[in-house]
Design an enzyme around this catalytic site. Structure first.
Site, PDB file in Angstrom:
ATOM      1  N   GLY A  38      -6.117  14.556 -12.096  1.00  0.00           N
ATOM      2  CA  GLY A  38      -7.368  14.413 -11.354  1.00  0.00           C
ATOM      3  C   GLY A  38      -7.292  13.545 -10.115  1.00  0.00           C
ATOM      4  O   GLY A  38      -8.058  13.724  -9.170  1.00  0.00           O
ATOM      5  N   ASP A  94      -9.470   9.429 -11.019  1.00  0.00           N
ATOM      6  CA  ASP A  94     -10.529  10.181 -10.363  1.00  0.00           C
ATOM      7  C   ASP A  94     -11.907   9.652 -10.721  1.00  0.00           C
ATOM      8  O   ASP A  94     -12.741   9.456  -9.858  1.00  0.00           O
ATOM      9  CB  ASP A  94     -10.410  11.683 -10.699  1.00  0.00           C
ATOM     10  CG  ASP A  94     -10.288  11.977 -12.195  1.00  0.00           C
ATOM     11  OD1 ASP A  94     -10.292  11.027 -13.019  1.00  0.00           O
ATOM     12  OD2 ASP A  94     -10.176  13.159 -12.561  1.00  0.00           O
ATOM     13  N   ASP A  97     -15.638   7.270 -16.620  1.00  0.00           N
ATOM     14  CA  ASP A  97     -16.755   7.864 -17.366  1.00  0.00           C
ATOM     15  C   ASP A  97     -17.087   6.913 -18.520  1.00  0.00           C
ATOM     16  O   ASP A  97     -17.814   5.950 -18.345  1.00  0.00           O
ATOM     17  CB  ASP A  97     -16.340   9.266 -17.809  1.00  0.00           C
ATOM     18  CG  ASP A  97     -17.437  10.018 -18.550  1.00  0.00           C
ATOM     19  OD1 ASP A  97     -18.605   9.660 -18.409  1.00  0.00           O
ATOM     20  OD2 ASP A  97     -17.113  10.972 -19.284  1.00  0.00           O
ATOM     21  N   LYS A 125     -19.339   7.053 -13.256  1.00  0.00           N
ATOM     22  CA  LYS A 125     -20.528   7.710 -13.788  1.00  0.00           C
ATOM     23  C   LYS A 125     -21.419   6.663 -14.430  1.00  0.00           C
ATOM     24  O   LYS A 125     -20.960   5.868 -15.248  1.00  0.00           O
ATOM     25  CB  LYS A 125     -20.094   8.737 -14.830  1.00  0.00           C
ATOM     26  CG  LYS A 125     -20.851  10.026 -14.729  1.00  0.00           C
ATOM     27  CD  LYS A 125     -20.461  10.958 -15.837  1.00  0.00           C
ATOM     28  CE  LYS A 125     -19.460  11.979 -15.374  1.00  0.00           C
ATOM     29  NZ  LYS A 125     -19.259  13.022 -16.389  1.00  0.00           N
ATOM     30  N   VAL A 147     -18.888  16.794 -13.003  1.00  0.00           N
ATOM     31  CA  VAL A 147     -18.548  17.121 -11.616  1.00  0.00           C
ATOM     32  C   VAL A 147     -17.134  17.691 -11.497  1.00  0.00           C
ATOM     33  O   VAL A 147     -16.257  17.396 -12.321  1.00  0.00           O
ATOM     34  CB  VAL A 147     -18.689  15.885 -10.696  1.00  0.00           C
ATOM     35  CG1 VAL A 147     -20.143  15.454 -10.582  1.00  0.00           C
ATOM     36  CG2 VAL A 147     -17.812  14.733 -11.181  1.00  0.00           C
ATOM     37  N   ASP A 153     -11.308  18.744 -12.318  1.00  0.00           N
ATOM     38  CA  ASP A 153     -11.255  20.132 -12.774  1.00  0.00           C
ATOM     39  C   ASP A 153     -12.286  20.432 -13.850  1.00  0.00           C
ATOM     40  O   ASP A 153     -12.854  19.534 -14.473  1.00  0.00           O
ATOM     41  CB  ASP A 153      -9.879  20.418 -13.380  1.00  0.00           C
ATOM     42  CG  ASP A 153      -9.732  19.769 -14.765  1.00  0.00           C
ATOM     43  OD1 ASP A 153      -9.971  18.549 -14.865  1.00  0.00           O
ATOM     44  OD2 ASP A 153      -9.402  20.479 -15.731  1.00  0.00           O
ATOM     45  N   ARG A 159     -10.038  22.156  -8.718  1.00  0.00           N
ATOM     46  CA  ARG A 159      -9.471  20.918  -8.161  1.00  0.00           C
ATOM     47  C   ARG A 159      -9.363  20.963  -6.647  1.00  0.00           C
ATOM     48  O   ARG A 159      -9.353  19.942  -5.978  1.00  0.00           O
ATOM     49  CB  ARG A 159      -8.065  20.668  -8.725  1.00  0.00           C
ATOM     50  CG  ARG A 159      -8.024  20.383 -10.222  1.00  0.00           C
ATOM     51  CD  ARG A 159      -6.640  19.865 -10.592  1.00  0.00           C
ATOM     52  NE  ARG A 159      -6.367  19.962 -12.018  1.00  0.00           N
ATOM     53  CZ  ARG A 159      -6.754  19.083 -12.930  1.00  0.00           C
ATOM     54  NH1 ARG A 159      -7.448  18.030 -12.555  1.00  0.00           N
ATOM     55  NH2 ARG A 159      -6.455  19.257 -14.198  1.00  0.00           N
TER      56      ARG A 159
END
Ligand code: 5GP
Ligand code: MG
Length: 178
Positions: A38, A94, A97, A125, A147, A153, A159
Site C-alpha cells: 500500500g 498507507d 486504521d 482514519k 478508501v 487496494d 492501487r
C-alpha cells in the site's frame, strides 16, 4: 466511487509530510521502511522530496487474502531491508486504521537496535484506533470509510488511481469484514 482526495491535494499533503520529515531529521541519515504494497506510491513520491542521506527498504504486512481490513501477519524479508541497528528508522505506511499493523511493526523494529523508530502515514482514519501509539507524521485525517487509490487496494485492484476515493460499500464483497 467518490473522490476524497484529488491528485493535487495528495501532492500538497506529501509535500507537507516531506517538509516535516526534513525539518525533524535535518541531515541525519535515515532508513525509510515502506510497508508493502500500500505504501508503494507514497514512498516513491515522498523519498524524492527528502533531503538527508537515505536508504530505503520494505516489509510486507499482509491482510488475509481477500479481506480488506483484518490485520495479517508481518513478513519481514531481511534481504529487503538495509541494516537498521544504530540507524534512524522511519516506517511509512498507507493508512493508520486500527493501528495494529503499525504498532506490531514498531515493536518488531525496536528489537533490531535502531537509534530511533518513528512513523509516517498518508492517511489516518478517525474513530477506529485500537492501540496506544499514534503515527508521528500524518498526511490527512479521513472519515471512517473504505478508501482506495494512490497505493491503496481493494482485492489488489485500484492501487494505480492517482486520487484517493471512497469505495461504495455495496461494492465490497460480503466476505469482507466490513
Ligand atoms: P490497521 O488496522 O492495522 O491500522 O491497518 C491494517 C491495514 O488495513 C492497513 O495497512 C491497510 O493496508 C488496510 N486498510 C485499513 N483501512 C483501509 C482502507 O480504508 N482501504 C484500504 N485499501 N486498506 C485499508
Ligand atoms: Mg497495508
Amino acid at each position: 466511487m467518490n473522490v476524497l482526495l484529488t491528485a493535487t491535494q495528495l501532492h500538497e499533503g506529501v509535500r507537507r509530510l516531506a517538509g516535516e520529515i526534513n525539518a525533524f531529521y535535518g541531515q541525519q541519515p535515515l532508513v525509510i521502511v515502506g510497508v508493502m504494497t500500500g505504501s508503494l506510491v507514497l514512498v516513491a513520491d515522498l523519498i524524492r522530496q527528502l533531503e538527508m542521506p537515505l536508504r530505503v527498504g520494505v516489509v510486507q504486512a499482509r491482510s488475509y487474502r481477500g479481506n480488506a481490513t483484518v490485520p495479517g501477519e508481518l513478513t519481514v524479508h531481511a534481504e529487503l531491508l538495509p541494516e537498521l541497528a544504530g540507524r534512524h528508522v522511519l516506517v511509512v505506511d498507507d493508512i493508520f486504521d486500527t493501528g495494529q499493523t503499525l504498532a506490531a511493526l514498531l515493536e518488531q523494529f525496536d528489537r533490531l537496535g535502531p537509534a530511533s523508530v518513528r512513523s509516517a502515514v498518508l492517511l489516518r482514519k478517525l474513530g477506529r484506533q485500537r492501540v496506544a501509539i499514534a503515527p508521528d507524521h500524518v498526511g490527512f485525517e479521513i472519515p471512517d470509510a473504505f478508501v482506495v487509490g494512490y497505493g491503496l487496494d481493494y482485492r489488489d485492484e485500484y492501487r494505480n488511481l492517482p486520487f484517493v476515493a471512497i469505495l461504495d460499500p455495496a461494492t465490497l464483497d460480503e466476505e469482507s469484514p466490513r
